[in-house]
Design a protein around this motif. Structure first.
Motif, PDB file in Angstrom:
ATOM      1  N   ASP A  76       9.274   4.291   6.045  1.00  0.00           N
ATOM      2  CA  ASP A  76       8.394   3.135   5.900  1.00  0.00           C
ATOM      3  C   ASP A  76       8.486   2.365   7.218  1.00  0.00           C
ATOM      4  N   SER A 107      -0.328  -5.718  12.790  1.00  0.00           N
ATOM      5  CA  SER A 107       0.608  -4.610  12.516  1.00  0.00           C
ATOM      6  C   SER A 107       1.125  -3.956  13.799  1.00  0.00           C
ATOM      7  N   GLY A 144      -3.382  -6.949   4.420  1.00  0.00           N
ATOM      8  CA  GLY A 144      -4.331  -6.037   3.762  1.00  0.00           C
ATOM      9  C   GLY A 144      -5.776  -6.469   3.919  1.00  0.00           C
ATOM     10  N   SER A 163      -2.500   2.079  -0.620  1.00  0.00           N
ATOM     11  CA  SER A 163      -3.554   1.205  -0.086  1.00  0.00           C
ATOM     12  C   SER A 163      -3.841   0.064  -1.061  1.00  0.00           C
ATOM     13  N   MET A 221      -0.483  -6.650  -2.192  1.00  0.00           N
ATOM     14  CA  MET A 221       0.805  -6.956  -1.565  1.00  0.00           C
ATOM     15  C   MET A 221       1.989  -6.566  -2.440  1.00  0.00           C
ATOM     16  N   ASP A 264      -1.696  -1.019  -3.271  1.00  0.00           N
ATOM     17  CA  ASP A 264      -0.477  -1.839  -3.208  1.00  0.00           C
ATOM     18  C   ASP A 264      -0.517  -2.789  -2.012  1.00  0.00           C
ATOM     19  N   SER A 265      -1.098  -2.337  -0.904  1.00  0.00           N
ATOM     20  CA  SER A 265      -1.177  -3.208   0.268  1.00  0.00           C
ATOM     21  C   SER A 265      -2.177  -4.325   0.024  1.00  0.00           C
ATOM     22  N   ALA A 280       3.830  -8.088   7.304  1.00  0.00           N
ATOM     23  CA  ALA A 280       2.803  -7.592   6.374  1.00  0.00           C
ATOM     24  C   ALA A 280       1.445  -7.884   6.997  1.00  0.00           C
ATOM     25  N   HIS A 302      -7.929  -0.192   4.321  1.00  0.00           N
ATOM     26  CA  HIS A 302      -6.931  -1.016   4.999  1.00  0.00           C
ATOM     27  C   HIS A 302      -7.343  -1.263   6.442  1.00  0.00           C
ATOM     28  N   ASN A 343       2.922  -3.757  -2.362  1.00  0.00           N
ATOM     29  CA  ASN A 343       3.607  -2.909  -1.386  1.00  0.00           C
ATOM     30  C   ASN A 343       4.728  -3.688  -0.698  1.00  0.00           C
ATOM     31  N   LYS A 344       4.446  -4.943  -0.323  1.00  0.00           N
ATOM     32  CA  LYS A 344       5.495  -5.723   0.355  1.00  0.00           C
ATOM     33  C   LYS A 344       6.601  -6.066  -0.639  1.00  0.00           C
TER      34      LYS A 344
END
Ligand code: NAD
Ligand code: MG
Length: 401
Positions: A154, A253, A187, A218, A224, A220-221, A184, A208, A226-227
């Motif tokens: 990751d 990013s 997104g 994607s 967030m 999840d991003s 982060a 994204h 994902n974070k």
């Protein structure tokens, strides 16, 4: 140079394909021992023809038969054995004939093979964050017991790993670390009016701004989560308390994450947003090798922006802080609820803006237990999926807060 054998779990996905591209740049260093895929038999067949693995694994017996048929009469005949099912995944992960395992299956399906690789003492390159979120204590214990080397792929965790001193294994405090900050991008919906989030489509959520990834991560991003999963991942990987991990929005990013030290120093890892960079780092560590990614030009990037995380816009992150603080099987419940929610959103059965409240309802409904065994983790996963499935029944959605 000793050539090392590589197994890729989830070879046909975004991380799997990038891993094969990096490995292909260094044929003297790596040979492909085994590849796995869920249903994408066509892509797996192409990869087999190009990399001639000893083993290829798919989830279902009928797909294994199709793959065998496609490889008949090719260079793979007599070279590549085709297997199917979850046991075969654990077999290729733990095989004495493999040195390195890239864990790049998405979701809970990756847990058991990742654990098998850790128990067998492999160099485990961890992309499958859900496995660690679900079973952090078990996976880290397996790594310690077997002497496996667990390297984060990751991008944020790879950046933290690169920014920590080698002695970090003795604890963050002992090496003067005060905080870890995960960046982060925010997104695709960072600046979208909250009132419009009810209407967003799966394709919009998967677009994204900086990374090309599988659809689950994607989404999840975009929420967030994902974070949130990465916060939990960081706590386990670096033996950090949730209070020691911050999140900051960084839309470009470029800064992949940062480590702050007690003397006021901050060490960060920067690079173009290209997963081949952390993949090559983890493959070659402690050496360095080319990844195929472009070199970063700060002059070309121009400006790097940072802003505080807005928990009202991204309540999923608060749920992850709650889950890791609660401990036990709570993160596994969070993960399962999220997997069901994302699948339902992608299937147009749950609105995007309802995902966090949906997950919260599952967290409230399923009691957390100690997560001391694989059985306990899998049972929490099943209980959460059961409740989540019930919440999705027609007519229920209206009752969500
Ligand atoms: P993806 O959807 O592109 O690929 C997933 C892979 O897993 C595929 O090979 C698929 O065949 C396999 N798979 C899916 N379901 C399976 C099942 N039930 N059983 C066995 N195999 C199955 O996903 P991805 O974007 O490559 O992400 C993989 C993992 O890496 C995820 O855990 C993700 O969070 C993590 N990750 C990805 C990125 C990225 O840039 N894509 C970055 C950081 C972390
Ligand atoms: Mg990440």
């Amino acid at each position: 140079m000793v050539q090392r054998a590589l197994t890729i779990l989830g070879a046909t996905g975004s991380i799997g394909c990038n891993t094969l591209e990096v490995a292909a740049l260094h044929p003297q260093r790596y040979r492909i021992h085994a590849l796995s895929a869920h249903r994408n038999v066509e892509k797996l067949a192409q990869q087999c023809l190009r990399f001639l693995p000893r083993l290829a694994v798919v989830s279902h017996a009928e797909d294994a038969a199709r793959l065998s048929g496609m490889l008949k009469g090719t260079e793979c005949a007599g070279v590549t054995e085709v297997l199917s099912g979850p046991k075969a995944l654990c077999q290729i992960a733990a095989s004495a004939d493999t040195d390195i395992v890239m864990a790049a299956i998405v979701g809970a399906a990756g847990l058991e093979p990742t654990l098998a690789a850790a128990q067998a003492g492999k160099r485990v390159l961890l992309a499958n964050k859900e496995a660690l979120v679900m079973s952090g204590a078990l996976l880290m214990d397996a790594v310690r017991a077997s002497g496996a080397l667990l390297l984060p792929v990751d991008s944020e965790h790879n950046a933290v790993f690169q920014s920590l001193p080698r002695s970090a294994g003795q604890g963050l405090g002992a090496c003067g670390v005060s905080r870890i900050t995960l960046t982060a991008s925010g997104g695709p919906f960072l600046n979208r009016p909250l009132s419009e989030l009810a209407e967003v489509t799966p394709d919009e959520a998967c677009r994204h701004p900086n990374w090309i990834m599988g659809r689950k991560i994607s989404v999840d991003s975009a929420t967030m989560m994902n974070k949130g999963l990465e916060l939990i991942e960081a706590c386990w990987l670096f033996d950090a308390q949730p209070e020691q991990v911050d999140i900051v929005i960084h839309p470009e990013s470029i800064v992949h994450s940062l480590v702050s030290y007690v003397d006021g120093s901050v060490i960060a890892q920067l690079g173009c947003p290209d997963m081949r960079v952390p993949i090559a780092h983890a493959l070659a560590y402690p050496e360095r090798m080319a990844s195929g990614a472009s070199q970063l030009s700060l002059a070309q990037v121009g400006a790097l922006r940072f802003q505080a995380l807005d928990l009202e816009r991204f309540p999923a992150v608060a749920l992850a802080y709650r889950a890791i603080r609660a401990g036990g099987t709570c993160p596994a419940i969070l993960n399962a609820a999220n997997e069901v929610a994302v699948e339902a959103f992608l299937g147009a059965r749950l609105r995007f803006d309802r995902i966090p409240a949906f997950i919260e309802q599952v967290l409230n409904a399923v009691p957390s237990q100690p997560a001391a065994t694989l059985a306990a983790v899998l049972s929490a996963d099943a209980a959460a999926r059961d409740v989540a499935g019930k919440l999705l029944r027609p007519g229920y959605e209206g009752k969500l807060p």
